[in-house]
Design a protein around this motif. Structure first.
Motif, mmCIF file in Angstrom:
data_model
loop_
_atom_site.group_PDB
_atom_site.id
_atom_site.type_symbol
_atom_site.label_atom_id
_atom_site.label_comp_id
_atom_site.label_asym_id
_atom_site.label_seq_id
_atom_site.Cartn_x
_atom_site.Cartn_y
_atom_site.Cartn_z
ATOM 1 N N ASP A 57 -3.168 17.979 -11.093
ATOM 2 C CA ASP A 57 -2.657 16.769 -10.804
ATOM 3 C C ASP A 57 -2.578 16.029 -12.206
ATOM 4 O O ASP A 57 -1.763 15.162 -12.325
ATOM 5 N N GLN A 58 -3.668 16.187 -12.936
ATOM 6 C CA GLN A 58 -3.786 15.785 -14.177
ATOM 7 C C GLN A 58 -2.688 16.354 -15.100
ATOM 8 O O GLN A 58 -2.127 15.490 -15.838
ATOM 9 N N LEU A 59 -2.551 17.699 -15.165
ATOM 10 C CA LEU A 59 -1.293 18.197 -15.925
ATOM 11 C C LEU A 59 -0.037 17.429 -15.646
ATOM 12 O O LEU A 59 0.843 17.065 -16.511
ATOM 13 N N ILE A 60 0.414 17.444 -14.231
ATOM 14 C CA ILE A 60 1.794 16.673 -13.901
ATOM 15 C C ILE A 60 1.556 15.364 -14.499
ATOM 16 O O ILE A 60 2.607 14.706 -14.887
ATOM 17 N N ALA A 61 0.319 14.517 -14.308
ATOM 18 C CA ALA A 61 0.489 13.163 -14.723
ATOM 19 C C ALA A 61 0.829 12.970 -15.994
ATOM 20 O O ALA A 61 1.342 11.898 -16.501
ATOM 21 N N VAL A 62 0.049 13.798 -16.964
ATOM 22 C CA VAL A 62 0.296 13.823 -18.353
ATOM 23 C C VAL A 62 1.765 14.231 -18.780
ATOM 24 O O VAL A 62 2.354 13.422 -19.647
ATOM 25 N N PHE A 63 2.189 15.359 -18.459
ATOM 26 C CA PHE A 63 3.392 15.871 -18.819
ATOM 27 C C PHE A 63 4.594 15.551 -18.113
ATOM 28 O O PHE A 63 5.643 15.683 -18.526
ATOM 29 N N PHE A 64 4.396 15.075 -16.893
ATOM 30 C CA PHE A 64 5.547 14.903 -16.040
ATOM 31 C C PHE A 64 5.308 13.296 -15.369
ATOM 32 O O PHE A 64 5.232 13.172 -14.129
ATOM 33 N N PRO A 65 5.041 12.243 -16.306
ATOM 34 C CA PRO A 65 4.989 10.921 -15.846
ATOM 35 C C PRO A 65 6.272 10.344 -15.167
ATOM 36 O O PRO A 65 7.328 10.878 -15.376
ATOM 37 N N GLU A 66 5.982 9.279 -14.375
ATOM 38 C CA GLU A 66 7.083 8.717 -13.856
ATOM 39 C C GLU A 66 7.979 7.784 -15.092
ATOM 40 O O GLU A 66 7.358 7.618 -16.229
ATOM 41 N N SER A 67 9.076 7.541 -14.762
ATOM 42 C CA SER A 67 9.962 7.034 -15.874
ATOM 43 C C SER A 67 9.515 5.524 -16.068
ATOM 44 O O SER A 67 9.129 5.026 -15.241
ATOM 45 N N GLU A 68 9.987 5.009 -17.310
ATOM 46 C CA GLU A 68 9.663 3.839 -17.670
ATOM 47 C C GLU A 68 10.480 2.558 -16.497
ATOM 48 O O GLU A 68 9.697 1.864 -15.944
ATOM 49 N N GLU A 69 11.356 3.103 -16.302
ATOM 50 C CA GLU A 69 12.299 2.353 -15.089
ATOM 51 C C GLU A 69 11.740 2.218 -13.724
ATOM 52 O O GLU A 69 11.580 1.380 -13.080
ATOM 53 N N THR A 70 11.131 3.540 -13.452
ATOM 54 C CA THR A 70 10.593 3.406 -12.125
ATOM 55 C C THR A 70 9.244 3.035 -12.135
ATOM 56 O O THR A 70 8.925 2.134 -11.255
ATOM 57 N N GLN A 71 8.496 2.901 -13.277
ATOM 58 C CA GLN A 71 7.290 2.052 -13.257
ATOM 59 C C GLN A 71 7.416 0.773 -13.247
ATOM 60 O O GLN A 71 6.671 0.013 -12.796
ATOM 61 N N THR A 72 8.432 0.363 -13.891
ATOM 62 C CA THR A 72 8.734 -1.056 -13.939
ATOM 63 C C THR A 72 9.155 -1.609 -12.340
ATOM 64 O O THR A 72 8.867 -2.709 -11.958
ATOM 65 N N VAL A 73 10.140 -0.929 -11.710
ATOM 66 C CA VAL A 73 10.495 -1.128 -10.235
ATOM 67 C C VAL A 73 9.140 -1.100 -9.478
ATOM 68 O O VAL A 73 9.076 -1.954 -8.614
ATOM 69 N N ARG A 74 8.147 -0.163 -9.675
ATOM 70 C CA ARG A 74 7.026 -0.066 -8.788
ATOM 71 C C ARG A 74 6.005 -1.445 -9.308
ATOM 72 O O ARG A 74 5.448 -1.941 -8.228
ATOM 73 N N THR A 75 5.910 -1.539 -10.420
ATOM 74 C CA THR A 75 5.059 -2.796 -10.785
ATOM 75 C C THR A 75 5.622 -4.008 -10.121
ATOM 76 O O THR A 75 4.944 -4.955 -9.524
ATOM 77 N N GLY A 76 7.010 -4.223 -10.184
ATOM 78 C CA GLY A 76 7.582 -5.343 -9.595
ATOM 79 C C GLY A 76 7.348 -5.476 -8.020
ATOM 80 O O GLY A 76 7.051 -6.681 -7.368
ATOM 81 N N ALA A 77 7.436 -4.409 -7.146
ATOM 82 C CA ALA A 77 7.333 -4.240 -6.032
ATOM 83 C C ALA A 77 6.094 -4.398 -5.594
ATOM 84 O O ALA A 77 5.706 -5.309 -4.602
ATOM 85 N N GLU A 78 4.976 -3.932 -6.245
ATOM 86 C CA GLU A 78 3.743 -4.127 -6.015
ATOM 87 C C GLU A 78 3.241 -5.828 -6.193
ATOM 88 O O GLU A 78 2.650 -6.021 -5.197
ATOM 89 N N THR A 79 3.683 -6.239 -7.093
ATOM 90 C CA THR A 79 3.492 -7.487 -7.564
ATOM 91 C C THR A 79 4.078 -8.747 -6.298
ATOM 92 O O THR A 79 3.423 -9.495 -5.809
ATOM 93 N N THR A 80 5.180 -8.459 -5.862
ATOM 94 C CA THR A 80 6.042 -9.050 -4.951
ATOM 95 C C THR A 80 5.138 -9.032 -3.680
ATOM 96 O O THR A 80 4.918 -9.826 -2.865
ATOM 97 N N LEU A 81 4.968 -7.579 -3.603
ATOM 98 C CA LEU A 81 3.888 -7.445 -2.220
ATOM 99 C C LEU A 81 2.637 -8.119 -1.985
ATOM 100 O O LEU A 81 2.292 -8.665 -1.178
ATOM 101 N N ARG A 82 1.846 -8.054 -3.349
ATOM 102 C CA ARG A 82 0.784 -8.806 -3.365
ATOM 103 C C ARG A 82 0.975 -10.042 -3.246
ATOM 104 O O ARG A 82 0.117 -10.972 -2.466
ATOM 105 N N VAL A 83 1.654 -10.869 -3.820
ATOM 106 C CA VAL A 83 1.998 -12.342 -4.148
ATOM 107 C C VAL A 83 2.598 -12.868 -2.519
ATOM 108 O O VAL A 83 2.082 -13.914 -2.036
ATOM 109 N N ASN A 84 3.248 -12.071 -1.775
ATOM 110 C CA ASN A 84 3.742 -12.310 -0.622
ATOM 111 C C ASN A 84 2.673 -12.340 0.467
ATOM 112 O O ASN A 84 2.836 -12.997 1.428
ATOM 113 N N ARG A 85 2.015 -11.140 0.374
ATOM 114 C CA ARG A 85 0.725 -11.185 1.324
ATOM 115 C C ARG A 85 -0.216 -12.492 1.227
ATOM 116 O O ARG A 85 -0.548 -12.935 2.405
ATOM 117 N N GLU A 86 -0.441 -12.741 0.129
ATOM 118 C CA GLU A 86 -1.190 -14.072 -0.070
ATOM 119 C C GLU A 86 -0.689 -15.277 0.499
ATOM 120 O O GLU A 86 -1.276 -15.984 1.001
#
Length: 220
Positions: A57-86
């Motif tokens: 798991d650590q090897l894959i996380a270090v050498f095969f991370p998510e792309s920056e685009e995917t991380q941006t989309v994930r962060t945006g979706a998580e923020t939207t989810l948190r804000v709208n739940r509140e």
């Protein structure tokens, strides 16, 4: 026919194993001798799988991370989810407050209509964010399993196995018989599948732990 197209590799493996067995079979096979310490082997096996799975798991996380685009989309979706739940919780409290007042004038009806529309829009935003996260997680999990399966095959060939740990892999004369070879071959496939599947679970476990730490750090 759809099954053959989807799982052609499984049938190919089965055919190859069968052909090898038929071609190499020359008589009565030596019986498989199971270990006389199954619980000790089981404990060692559990530790081995947890350690190897965590390292993968650590090897894959270090050498095969998510792309920056995917991380941006994930962060945006998580923020939207948190804000709208509140926001949804706040709207529900307002609706409950209006119901408790039990006022039936037109202004209150308009208020209920506005609140219900806001609640419906918020629910739709939550569903959309959840769908985005589910798609990202599914794609990531599929990628992680493929990479983990490739590494697990190498580890299994190197000796990190599961099934053959419970079997004496020789006939007592230092000779490895055909059935032992077939058992070892199948064990390589089984171990790789088990490690790759377990890595996804370990990955999710570590993600929950990391998210929990982040939430605790954010709290005042």
């Amino acid at each position: 026919m759809e099954i053959l197209k989807k799982y052609w590799w499984l049938f190919l493996v089965f055919i190859i194993v069968t052909l090898v067995f038929v071609i190499k079979y020359e008589g009565v096979l030596e019986p498989l001798v199971w270990t006389d310490k199954p619980f000790e082997v089981l404990g060692q096996l559990a530790v081995k799988l947890i350690v190897v799975g965590a390292l993968l798991d650590q090897l894959i996380a270090v050498f095969f991370p998510e792309s920056e685009e995917t991380q941006t989309v994930r962060t945006g979706a998580e923020t939207t989810l948190r804000v709208n739940r509140e926001k949804r919780n706040g709207i529900r409290k307002e609706i409950l407050s209006e119901r408790l007042r039990n006022n039936a004038d037109h202004a209150r009806y308009d208020t209920f209509g506005t609140l219900n529309r806001d609640l419906s829009d918020t629910d739709e935003s939550i569903r959309s964010a959840q769908e985005v996260l589910q798609e990202i997680n599914a794609n990531r999990m599929g990628f992680v399993r493929v990479v983990a399966f490739a590494f697990s095959l190498v580890l299994a060939i190197a000796g990190v196995t599961v099934l053959t740990d419970f079997i004496e892999m020789h006939n007592g004369k230092g000779v490895v018989e055909l059935n032992h070879k077939i058992m070892y071959y199948l064990d390589i496939i089984l171990t790789a599948a088990l490690l790759s599947g377990g890595t996804s679970g370990i990955n999710q476990f570590f993600k929950v732990v990391r998210d929990s730490w982040k939430r605790n750090d954010v709290r005042p």
